[in-house]
Design a protein around this motif. Structure first.
Motif, PDB file in Angstrom:
ATOM      1  N   ASN A 167      -7.059  11.110  -7.508  1.00 35.06           N
ATOM      2  CA  ASN A 167      -7.206  12.066  -7.513  1.00 35.06           C
ATOM      3  C   ASN A 167      -8.263  13.028  -7.403  1.00 35.06           C
ATOM      4  OD1 ASN A 167      -5.590  14.539  -6.229  1.00 35.06           O
ATOM      5  ND2 ASN A 167      -5.669  15.266  -7.495  1.00 35.06           N
ATOM      6  N   LEU A 188       1.691   6.505  -7.169  1.00 30.67           N
ATOM      7  CA  LEU A 188       0.296   7.459  -7.315  1.00 30.67           C
ATOM      8  C   LEU A 188       0.777   8.743  -7.447  1.00 30.67           C
ATOM      9  CD1 LEU A 188      -2.413   5.625  -6.828  1.00 30.67           C
ATOM     10  CD2 LEU A 188      -1.486   5.210  -8.839  1.00 30.67           C
ATOM     11  N   GLN A 189       1.076   9.321  -6.222  1.00 29.14           N
ATOM     12  CA  GLN A 189       1.362  10.319  -5.754  1.00 29.14           C
ATOM     13  C   GLN A 189       2.928  11.129  -6.787  1.00 29.14           C
ATOM     14  OE1 GLN A 189       0.053  12.565  -4.060  1.00 29.14           O
ATOM     15  NE2 GLN A 189       1.109  14.859  -4.502  1.00 29.14           N
ATOM     16  N   ASP A 193       0.642  -1.466   0.219  1.00 29.47           N
ATOM     17  CA  ASP A 193      -0.086  -0.095   0.151  1.00 29.47           C
ATOM     18  C   ASP A 193       1.191   1.523  -0.214  1.00 29.47           C
ATOM     19  OD1 ASP A 193      -2.784   1.254   0.531  1.00 29.47           O
ATOM     20  OD2 ASP A 193      -2.383   1.896   2.751  1.00 29.47           O
ATOM     21  N   LYS A 194       1.784   1.317   0.469  1.00 27.32           N
ATOM     22  CA  LYS A 194       2.624   1.998   0.955  1.00 27.32           C
ATOM     23  C   LYS A 194       3.471   2.913  -0.340  1.00 27.32           C
ATOM     24  CE  LYS A 194       6.622   4.499   3.498  1.00 27.32           C
ATOM     25  NZ  LYS A 194       7.167   3.809   4.383  1.00 27.32           N
ATOM     26  N   ALA A 233      -3.067   7.357 -11.212  1.00 24.94           N
ATOM     27  CA  ALA A 233      -3.693   7.982  -9.854  1.00 24.94           C
ATOM     28  C   ALA A 233      -4.205   9.884 -10.675  1.00 24.94           C
ATOM     29  CB  ALA A 233      -1.913   9.055 -10.896  1.00 24.94           C
ATOM     30  N   HIS A 267       2.357   1.538  -3.700  1.00 22.13           N
ATOM     31  CA  HIS A 267       1.411   1.702  -4.092  1.00 22.13           C
ATOM     32  C   HIS A 267       1.116   3.220  -4.368  1.00 22.13           C
ATOM     33  CE1 HIS A 267      -2.981   1.739  -5.046  1.00 22.13           C
ATOM     34  NE2 HIS A 267      -2.785   1.703  -7.010  1.00 22.13           N
ATOM     35  N   LYS A 268       0.980   3.903  -3.145  1.00 19.12           N
ATOM     36  CA  LYS A 268       0.133   5.541  -2.862  1.00 19.12           C
ATOM     37  C   LYS A 268       1.353   6.380  -3.434  1.00 19.12           C
ATOM     38  CE  LYS A 268      -2.752   4.815   0.256  1.00 19.12           C
ATOM     39  NZ  LYS A 268      -3.066   5.050   2.423  1.00 19.12           N
TER      40      LYS A 268
END
Length: 198
Positions: free
Chosen positions: A74, A25-26, A18-19, A70, A21-22
């Motif tokens: 968002n 995307l960021q 998860d970390k 992403a 992945h985020k």
């Protein structure tokens, strides 16, 4: 049509961290705003996110898939779906969020993505199915609830209203002849409410 999720089809049991992945995307969003779509690379996304390039390819099939997930995620986060019980208030909140999320940096990204869609038919298809339809579906859900509550006429053509709303928004984003502002958003609310039950 619903938002499409990209999962590695060759590794159906593999779960994303998860970390990471985020972070990916960021990083994709930041680089998209900084450099535009065409200059963006998987290598640059990986470097900014602090992951290996193969990690990205394990979870997404292409640069387009990363960018569109992403950007779509968002947009969904910044423009939630209100459900106040009042169609007018739902629309006002939806358009206020749209306006807040649609600053000049977002407009630059949208123009970059649309320009790429004009040059690359495969990207255009993904852009339409992942981002465009997701935003149409979001407002469509608000309007459908209005019909179900008897606040819009039962025979209203929701697809036509969506074309009107997003046609205006895209025209102003792309042509830049006038601003996206509160006055425009209120005009669109008033236009939709003309189809309300009397």
């Amino acid at each position: 049509m619903t938002e499409q999720k990209f999962i590695d089809k060759n590794s159906p049991g593999r779960r994303r961290n998860d970390k990471s992945h985020k972070a990916i995307l960021q990083a994709a969003l930041e680089l998209l705003e900084q450099d535009g779509y065409r200059a963006l690379t998987i290598e640059a996304i990986a470097a900014r996110a602090g992951v290996g390039k193969q990690t990205i390819y394990r979870w997404w099939p292409s640069k387009a898939a990363v960018v569109l997930e992403a950007f779509t995620a968002n947009a969904a986060m910044q423009i939630p779906l209100p459900d106040t019980g009042s169609l007018r208030q739902d629309l006002q909140e939806f358009f206020a969020s749209t306006l807040h999320a649609g600053g000049e940096r977002t407009a630059l990204v949208l123009r970059s993505l649309m320009a790429e869609a004009l040059l690359d038919p495969e990207f255009a298809d993904q852009f339409k199915h992942i981002f465009i339809y997701a935003r149409r579906n979001a407002l469509g859900e608000v309007l459908t609830r209005g019909v179900e509550r008897g606040q819009l006429t039962a025979n209203v053509d929701i697809d036509f209203l969506l074309d009107l709303v997003y046609g205006v928004i895209w025209y102003r984003v792309l042509v830049q002849h006038a601003a996206l502002n509160e006055e425009l958003m209120e005009q669109m609310v008033d236009m939709i409410m003309r189809y309300s039950e009397k």
